[in-house]
Design an enzyme around this catalytic site. Structure first.
Site, PDB file in Angstrom:
ATOM      1  NE  ARG A   1      -3.598  -2.480   2.758  1.00  0.00           N
ATOM      2  CZ  ARG A   1      -3.488  -3.422   3.082  1.00  0.00           C
ATOM      3  NH1 ARG A   1      -2.028  -3.570   3.650  1.00  0.00           N
ATOM      4  NH2 ARG A   1      -4.172  -4.543   3.353  1.00  0.00           N
TER       5      ARG A   1
ATOM      6  CE  LYS B   1      -7.791  -1.832   5.532  1.00  0.00           C
ATOM      7  NZ  LYS B   1      -8.466  -1.825   4.349  1.00  0.00           N
TER       8      LYS B   1
ATOM      9  CG  HIS C   1      -5.354   1.036  -3.684  1.00  0.00           C
ATOM     10  ND1 HIS C   1      -4.609   0.705  -2.461  1.00  0.00           N
ATOM     11  CD2 HIS C   1      -6.416   0.095  -3.527  1.00  0.00           C
ATOM     12  CE1 HIS C   1      -5.343  -0.101  -1.982  1.00  0.00           C
ATOM     13  NE2 HIS C   1      -6.366  -0.645  -2.640  1.00  0.00           N
TER      14      HIS C   1
ATOM     15  NE  ARG D   1      -3.247  -3.780  -1.229  1.00  0.00           N
ATOM     16  CZ  ARG D   1      -2.677  -4.551  -0.224  1.00  0.00           C
ATOM     17  NH1 ARG D   1      -1.161  -4.597  -0.422  1.00  0.00           N
ATOM     18  NH2 ARG D   1      -3.364  -5.251   0.482  1.00  0.00           N
TER      19      ARG D   1
ATOM     20  CG  HIS E   1      -5.945  -9.366   1.106  1.00  0.00           C
ATOM     21  ND1 HIS E   1      -6.090  -9.472  -0.213  1.00  0.00           N
ATOM     22  CD2 HIS E   1      -5.749  -7.906   1.138  1.00  0.00           C
ATOM     23  CE1 HIS E   1      -6.152  -8.306  -0.835  1.00  0.00           C
ATOM     24  NE2 HIS E   1      -5.882  -7.254  -0.312  1.00  0.00           N
TER      25      HIS E   1
ATOM     26  CE1 TYR F   1      -6.514  -6.531  -6.425  1.00  0.00           C
ATOM     27  CE2 TYR F   1      -6.773  -7.722  -4.497  1.00  0.00           C
ATOM     28  CZ  TYR F   1      -6.632  -6.459  -4.850  1.00  0.00           C
ATOM     29  OH  TYR F   1      -6.382  -5.461  -4.377  1.00  0.00           O
TER      30      TYR F   1
END
Length: 287
Positions: free
Chosen positions: A145, A170, A237, A240, A263, A272
C-alpha cells in the site's frame, strides 16, 4: 453518557488494543461526523443511550442524499458505528445494540481496474521524477500500500537478504515481502548512489523534507497518465491491484498472494480473480 465522551473512550480502547493509527484516525473521523450530525439534528449534544436505530438509518440516508457519499464510504461508516455500538453494549453504556436493527449498505461488485505489464512499462517511462519512478516500481513489484511503502525505514528494507519488513500495516499487522530479482538491484543502486543526503530514517526520502507524501506520488501518476493520453484513473492503489492481478494471471496460488498483500482472508484476495473478455473468449474456445 455523552456520545462524544463515549467515542473518546472507545478510541482509547482501540489504542490499548494496538489497532493501527490509520484505523483509529478513521474511526474517530467517522464517529465525530455522526456526533456532528446528531448535534445539528437535535440542536444539542447527543447521549449514547438516546440514539436509536432510526438515527443510524437516517444518517446513512443523509450521507447518500446530502453528502453524495459512495456505497463503499457509507459501508465503512456503518461498520464504524457497528463496532462502536457493540463496544458500548459490552460496557453496558446502552441496554441494547441498536445498530443490529439496521441493514448494512450494499456495495455493487465491479471489476477492479488494473494495468497490464505493457502499461506498467509505459507508465514508468512517462514518469519524469526518478524517485517517484522508483517508488511506483516498488509498489508494483511488492504490492505494498502507498502508506506502507512511504513509511518504510532504512532498517525495514533488508537488501542483503532481499526482504522488506512491513511494520504495522493495515490491521496493525507485520509481514515480510520478498524483493524480486528485478527490483533488488534498483533499490541497491538507489541506496548507494541516488538517495538524498538526509538524516531522515525513511527509505524513500527527499533532501528538503526527508519524506515523500502520498499526494505527491499520486500527482506524478496522474501527470504521467495524462501524458500517455489515458482516460482511466491512475492512482497509487491501482499498482497494488496490478500486482495482484498479474500474479493471478500467472497462476500464482491465491494463498500466497493473500500473504504478500497482507489480507486477513482469501475472500478479500479473491476480488483479483477477474478476467478480461479476451481471456474468456480463449477459455470458451477450448471446448
Amino acid at each position: 453518557m455523552r456520545f462524544i465522551v463515549a467515542v473518546e473512550q472507545f478510541l482509547s480502547h482501540l489504542s490499548a488494543a494496538e489497532r493501527s493509527k490509520q484505523t483509529i484516525l478513521g474511526y474517530g473521523k467517522d464517529l465525530r461526523m455522526f456526533n456532528h450530525y446528531l448535534t445539528e439534528r437535535y440542536n444539542g449534544e447527543p447521549y449514547v443511550g438516546d440514539i436509536t436505530a432510526n438515527d443510524i438509518k437516517d444518517y446513512l440516508l443523509w450521507l447518500k442524499d446530502v453528502r453524495n457519499n459512495a456505497p463503499a464510504s457509507r459501508s465503512r461508516q456503518f461498520h464504524t458505528l457497528r463496532s462502536f455500538f457493540s463496544y458500548a453494549y459490552k460496557n453496558e453504556w446502552v441496554q441494547r445494540d441498536v445498530s443490529l436493527s439496521v441493514d448494512g449498505v450494499k456495495i455493487p461488485q465491479k471489476e477492479r481496474t488494473y494495468l497490464s505489464e505493457i502499461e506498467i512499462k509505459q507508465l514508468l517511462m512517462a514518469i519524469d521524477h526518478p524517485l517517484i519512478r522508483l517508488i511506483v516500481e516498488t509498489m508494483y513489484r511488492t504490492g505494498l500500500r502507498i502508506s506502507e511503502c512511504l513509511d518504510l525505514t532504512i532498517e525495514n528494507v533488508d537488501l542483503e537478504n532481499g526482504v522488506i519488513h512491513v511494520v504495522a500495516g493495515k490491521g496493525n499487522k507485520d509481514r515480510l515481502v520478498p524483493i524480486s530479482s528485478t527490483l533488488l538491484p534498483l533499490l541497491k543502486q538507489y541506496v548507494t548512489r541516488e538517495r538524498a543526503d538526509t538524516p531522515s530514517p525513511l527509505f524513500f526520502a527527499t533532501k528538503k523534507t526527508g519524506k515523500v507524501s502520498p499526494v505527491y506520488v499520486n500527482h506524478h501518476l496522474g501527470k504521467a497518465a495524462k501524458a500517455l493520453g489515458w482516460k482511466k484513473h491512475v492512482s497509487a492503489h491501482i499498482l497494488r491491484h496490478s500486482f495482484a492481478s498479474q500474479l493471478v494471471k500467472k497462476n500464482v496460488n491465491l494463498v500466497k498472494i493473500q500473504k504478500l498483500l497482507g489480507h486477513s482472508s482469501l475472500k478479500v484476495t479473491s476480488v483479483y480473480t477477474h478476467s478480461n473478455i479476451e481471456e474468456l473468449d480463449e477459455a470458451v474456445n477450448q471446448l
